[in-house]
Design a protein around this motif. Structure first.
Motif, PDB file in Angstrom:
ATOM      1  N   PHE A   1      28.094 -36.441  29.250  1.00  0.00           N
ATOM      2  CA  PHE A   1      27.215 -36.559  28.090  1.00  0.00           C
ATOM      3  C   PHE A   1      25.755 -36.554  28.549  1.00  0.00           C
ATOM      4  N   GLY A   2      24.967 -35.621  28.007  1.00  0.00           N
ATOM      5  CA  GLY A   2      23.563 -35.503  28.363  1.00  0.00           C
ATOM      6  C   GLY A   2      23.247 -34.381  29.326  1.00  0.00           C
ATOM      7  N   SER A   3      24.264 -33.715  29.849  1.00  0.00           N
ATOM      8  CA  SER A   3      24.003 -32.639  30.808  1.00  0.00           C
ATOM      9  C   SER A   3      23.759 -31.289  30.143  1.00  0.00           C
ATOM     10  N   VAL A   4      24.157 -31.157  28.870  1.00  0.00           N
ATOM     11  CA  VAL A   4      23.910 -29.943  28.085  1.00  0.00           C
ATOM     12  C   VAL A   4      23.178 -30.360  26.812  1.00  0.00           C
ATOM     13  N   SER A   5      22.096 -29.681  26.507  1.00  0.00           N
ATOM     14  CA  SER A   5      21.299 -30.030  25.339  1.00  0.00           C
ATOM     15  C   SER A   5      22.103 -29.882  24.046  1.00  0.00           C
ATOM     16  N   ARG A   6      21.898 -30.832  23.140  1.00  0.00           N
ATOM     17  CA  ARG A   6      22.523 -30.780  21.821  1.00  0.00           C
ATOM     18  C   ARG A   6      21.562 -30.257  20.760  1.00  0.00           C
ATOM     19  N   TYR A   7      20.376 -29.824  21.156  1.00  0.00           N
ATOM     20  CA  TYR A   7      19.436 -29.264  20.186  1.00  0.00           C
ATOM     21  C   TYR A   7      20.049 -28.024  19.548  1.00  0.00           C
ATOM     22  N   GLY A   8      20.132 -28.022  18.222  1.00  0.00           N
ATOM     23  CA  GLY A   8      20.731 -26.899  17.518  1.00  0.00           C
ATOM     24  C   GLY A   8      22.215 -27.047  17.279  1.00  0.00           C
ATOM     25  N   LEU A   9      22.807 -28.153  17.736  1.00  0.00           N
ATOM     26  CA  LEU A   9      24.195 -28.466  17.427  1.00  0.00           C
ATOM     27  C   LEU A   9      24.211 -29.375  16.203  1.00  0.00           C
ATOM     28  N   VAL A  10      24.975 -29.009  15.191  1.00  0.00           N
ATOM     29  CA  VAL A  10      25.084 -29.846  13.997  1.00  0.00           C
ATOM     30  C   VAL A  10      25.857 -31.108  14.360  1.00  0.00           C
ATOM     31  N   SER A  11      25.258 -32.252  14.093  1.00  0.00           N
ATOM     32  CA  SER A  11      25.807 -33.521  14.573  1.00  0.00           C
ATOM     33  C   SER A  11      27.061 -33.933  13.812  1.00  0.00           C
ATOM     34  N   TYR A  12      28.038 -34.424  14.571  1.00  0.00           N
ATOM     35  CA  TYR A  12      29.216 -35.101  14.034  1.00  0.00           C
ATOM     36  C   TYR A  12      29.085 -36.571  14.411  1.00  0.00           C
ATOM     37  N   ALA A  13      29.346 -36.907  15.677  1.00  0.00           N
ATOM     38  CA  ALA A  13      29.144 -38.265  16.185  1.00  0.00           C
ATOM     39  C   ALA A  13      28.156 -38.153  17.348  1.00  0.00           C
ATOM     40  N   SER A  14      26.923 -38.529  17.097  1.00  0.00           N
ATOM     41  CA  SER A  14      25.826 -38.186  18.005  1.00  0.00           C
ATOM     42  C   SER A  14      25.941 -38.817  19.385  1.00  0.00           C
ATOM     43  N   SER A  15      26.670 -39.907  19.516  1.00  0.00           N
ATOM     44  CA  SER A  15      26.802 -40.548  20.823  1.00  0.00           C
ATOM     45  C   SER A  15      27.901 -39.929  21.666  1.00  0.00           C
ATOM     46  N   MET A  16      28.598 -38.920  21.116  1.00  0.00           N
ATOM     47  CA  MET A  16      29.700 -38.293  21.862  1.00  0.00           C
ATOM     48  C   MET A  16      29.662 -36.770  21.863  1.00  0.00           C
ATOM     49  N   ASP A  17      29.009 -36.134  20.903  1.00  0.00           N
ATOM     50  CA  ASP A  17      29.018 -34.673  20.806  1.00  0.00           C
ATOM     51  C   ASP A  17      28.520 -34.023  22.097  1.00  0.00           C
ATOM     52  N   GLN A  18      29.249 -32.995  22.559  1.00  0.00           N
ATOM     53  CA  GLN A  18      28.800 -32.197  23.697  1.00  0.00           C
ATOM     54  C   GLN A  18      29.215 -30.749  23.518  1.00  0.00           C
ATOM     55  N   ILE A  19      28.334 -29.836  23.911  1.00  0.00           N
ATOM     56  CA  ILE A  19      28.649 -28.405  23.961  1.00  0.00           C
ATOM     57  C   ILE A  19      29.231 -28.099  25.332  1.00  0.00           C
ATOM     58  N   GLY A  20      30.245 -27.236  25.368  1.00  0.00           N
ATOM     59  CA  GLY A  20      30.836 -26.866  26.651  1.00  0.00           C
ATOM     60  C   GLY A  20      31.590 -25.557  26.560  1.00  0.00           C
ATOM     61  N   PRO A  21      32.093 -25.059  27.692  1.00  0.00           N
ATOM     62  CA  PRO A  21      32.739 -23.745  27.743  1.00  0.00           C
ATOM     63  C   PRO A  21      34.251 -23.782  27.566  1.00  0.00           C
ATOM     64  N   LEU A  22      34.784 -22.729  26.976  1.00  0.00           N
ATOM     65  CA  LEU A  22      36.196 -22.374  27.039  1.00  0.00           C
ATOM     66  C   LEU A  22      36.260 -20.997  27.661  1.00  0.00           C
ATOM     67  N   ALA A  23      37.194 -20.794  28.578  1.00  0.00           N
ATOM     68  CA  ALA A  23      37.191 -19.548  29.342  1.00  0.00           C
ATOM     69  C   ALA A  23      38.580 -19.240  29.879  1.00  0.00           C
ATOM     70  N   LYS A  24      38.713 -18.043  30.429  1.00  0.00           N
ATOM     71  CA  LYS A  24      40.007 -17.627  30.970  1.00  0.00           C
ATOM     72  C   LYS A  24      40.328 -18.306  32.288  1.00  0.00           C
ATOM     73  N   SER A  25      39.320 -18.783  32.995  1.00  0.00           N
ATOM     74  CA  SER A  25      39.539 -19.417  34.297  1.00  0.00           C
ATOM     75  C   SER A  25      38.517 -20.520  34.497  1.00  0.00           C
ATOM     76  N   VAL A  26      38.793 -21.384  35.459  1.00  0.00           N
ATOM     77  CA  VAL A  26      37.856 -22.460  35.784  1.00  0.00           C
ATOM     78  C   VAL A  26      36.544 -21.883  36.292  1.00  0.00           C
ATOM     79  N   ASP A  27      36.609 -20.835  37.116  1.00  0.00           N
ATOM     80  CA  ASP A  27      35.386 -20.191  37.608  1.00  0.00           C
ATOM     81  C   ASP A  27      34.516 -19.703  36.453  1.00  0.00           C
ATOM     82  N   ASP A  28      35.155 -19.103  35.458  1.00  0.00           N
ATOM     83  CA  ASP A  28      34.403 -18.634  34.295  1.00  0.00           C
ATOM     84  C   ASP A  28      33.770 -19.798  33.540  1.00  0.00           C
ATOM     85  N   ALA A  29      34.525 -20.869  33.372  1.00  0.00           N
ATOM     86  CA  ALA A  29      33.982 -22.040  32.685  1.00  0.00           C
ATOM     87  C   ALA A  29      32.779 -22.598  33.434  1.00  0.00           C
ATOM     88  N   ALA A  30      32.885 -22.654  34.758  1.00  0.00           N
ATOM     89  CA  ALA A  30      31.778 -23.163  35.565  1.00  0.00           C
ATOM     90  C   ALA A  30      30.562 -22.246  35.468  1.00  0.00           C
TER      91      ALA A  30
END
Length: 476
Positions: free
Chosen positions: A195-224
């Protein structure tokens, strides 16, 4: 098990000009045309001519030898609660239908800076309220592994788009497990950052103390790789770290992995329990120390989460009043009639349920009894994780008690739907990084995933270890 071609593999093909960005975009558009009617991964799509024009421009820059980002020209999808300038953003809700933000979320701006091409906005449970993407106001998303099954939620559209091969990767959001659970149910990699490593600016808030943007991908390398594009400081988000997290490219020697015994309950499907046992055996064979650990407060996590998240959701959703943007009930005589009518017709049942619960739990006379106690219990749970990480480097757990279930199976029983998040919620409450790695399938061929968690800030260590787990299971 084999993995389809990855985004990081496409990077090299693009740089050698063995493939063009226009080809990749055209392939995504063709797959959307062919598969979307059956899967329903998207709420809205970008203009095809604009996408192909952008892709051709990137190809021209590469042909001229001009410097472009290594990932430039690769298609990506974005969950519909993340602002993309000029594209409709509904959050899966009628109350925002037709709203087009005049700005990009920070994460989206960084995608654009890297030259990634946004092909569309993906379907989701309304405002993130759900675990199956059946709570969308627009349509249901289906699991590409079996179209009779749910894809998980609330980032089910993003997970399904990646699993179906429409895009090699996508952005999702994770409040209580909304990246990780659909990743497991659809058989793709997913990552919830610290939490806090990816900006939430522009993310519509649900629960502000937990919301995080992150990747879904075909592989771990892609996610990273996708995480490396979107992560980093942002002065527009006061909860964002003022510095980048450190990088770990290789495992620093033998790791200690704890397996919380509270997660291995009778509620777990045998295929899920077996996956944890198999991964534990593989890691032990590598020389890693795999030991049982105890996290006794796990049983309270679900109650803690649904009180805190509902209180924060009720506060955040108060802004949808029919005045500033989005849906407004027409032909009313008073402001009060317009407000009540707008919220009654604009919100779905699950959104109303959480607004009512959150308003009650934070109301005078009940705030100390419910919300304050839940916040105190959350801190105790976080402290329990911190103590666990004094003795182990990582935690290996199930992410969902079961594989994907049938569409409609849990929609009439909210408690059963909430229980599907029982293993994803604790990491979200603690704000720690957590990765999901697909490791096989159950007897019906439905994907099974496992979760690796690390202490706050150990994102790259979790990803490096996840690559090891992925390589072991792919080799089977």
């Amino acid at each position: 098990m084999t993995r389809p071609p990855s985004a990081t593999g496409l990077r090299f093909q693009l740089s050698s000009r063995a493939v063009s960005s226009r080809d990749l975009v055209q392939e995504s558009l063709t797959k959307i045309d062919r598969l979307e009617a059956r899967i329903g991964a998207f709420i809205s799509r970008a203009d095809p001519e604009d996408l192909l024009s952008t892709a051709s421009h990137i190809d021209d820059l590469r042909a001229k030898g001009e410097e472009v980002h290594p990932l430039a020209g690769i298609p990506v999808a974005v969950k519909d609660n993340i602002a993309v300038r000029g594209m409709e953003m509904t959050c899966g809700s009628r109350i925002l239908e037709g709203y087009r933000p005049p700005y990009d979320a920070t994460a989206v701006g960084r995608l654009r800076d890297a030259g990634l091409i946004i092909v569309g906005k993906t379907n989701m449970d309304e405002f993130g309220f759900g675990s199956s993407t059946e709570n969308s106001a627009f349509h249901t998303t289906r699991n590409p592994a079996n179209l009779d099954m749910v894809p998980g939620g609330s980032s089910g559209g993003s997970a399904a788009a990646v699993a179906a091969g429409i895009v090699p990767w996508a952005l999702g959001t994770d409040t209580g497990g909304s990246i990780r659970q659909p990743a497991a149910l659809c058989g793709v990699a997913g990552f919830r950052p610290t939490f806090g490593s990816v900006s939430r600016y522009g993310l519509v808030s649900y629960a502000s103390s937990m919301d995080q943007i992150g990747p879904l991908a075909k592989s771990v390398d892609d996610a990273a790789a996708l995480l490396s594009v979107i992560a980093g400081p942002d002065p527009r988000d006061s909860t964002c770290f003022p510095h980048h997290l450190g990088q770990v490219d290789q495992i620093p020697g033998t790791l200690r992995v704890g397996v919380p015994q509270e997660y291995l309950s009778d509620a777990c499907q045998p295929a899920v329990t077996k996956a944890i046992a198999d991964v534990s055996e593989h890691l032990s064979a590598l020389g890693w120390k795999v030991t049982p650990v105890s996290l006794p407060l796990t049983e309270y996590a679900l109650s803690i989460y649904y009180i805190i998240a509902s209180v924060e959701a009720a506060s955040n959703l108060a802004r949808y009043d029919g005045v500033k943007y989005g849906y407004s009930l027409p032909d009313t005589d008073t402001w009060e009639e317009m407000l009540i009518g707008t919220r009654t017709k604009g919100f779905g049942d699950e959104a109303k349920r959480r607004i009512i619960l959150g308003t009650f739990a934070s109301s005078a006379g009940y705030q100390d009894q419910y919300y304050a106690r839940a916040c105190n219990a959350r801190e105790l749970l976080s402290a329990e994780f911190r103590r666990a990480f004094e003795n182990v480097d990582l935690l290996l757990t199930p992410i969902s008690p079961t594989t994907a279930w049938r569409l409609g199976e849990k929609t009439t029983d909210p408690i059963q739907m909430y229980l599907s998040d029982v293993f994803s919620i604790p990491a979200a409450l603690a704000g720690i990084p957590a990765s999901v790695i697909p490791v096989g399938a159950d007897a019906e061929g439905l994907p099974v995933g496992v979760q690796l968690c690390g202490p706050p800030g150990a994102d790259s260590l979790v990803l490096a270890a996840s690559r090891v787990v992925e390589s072991l299971t792919v080799a089977e």
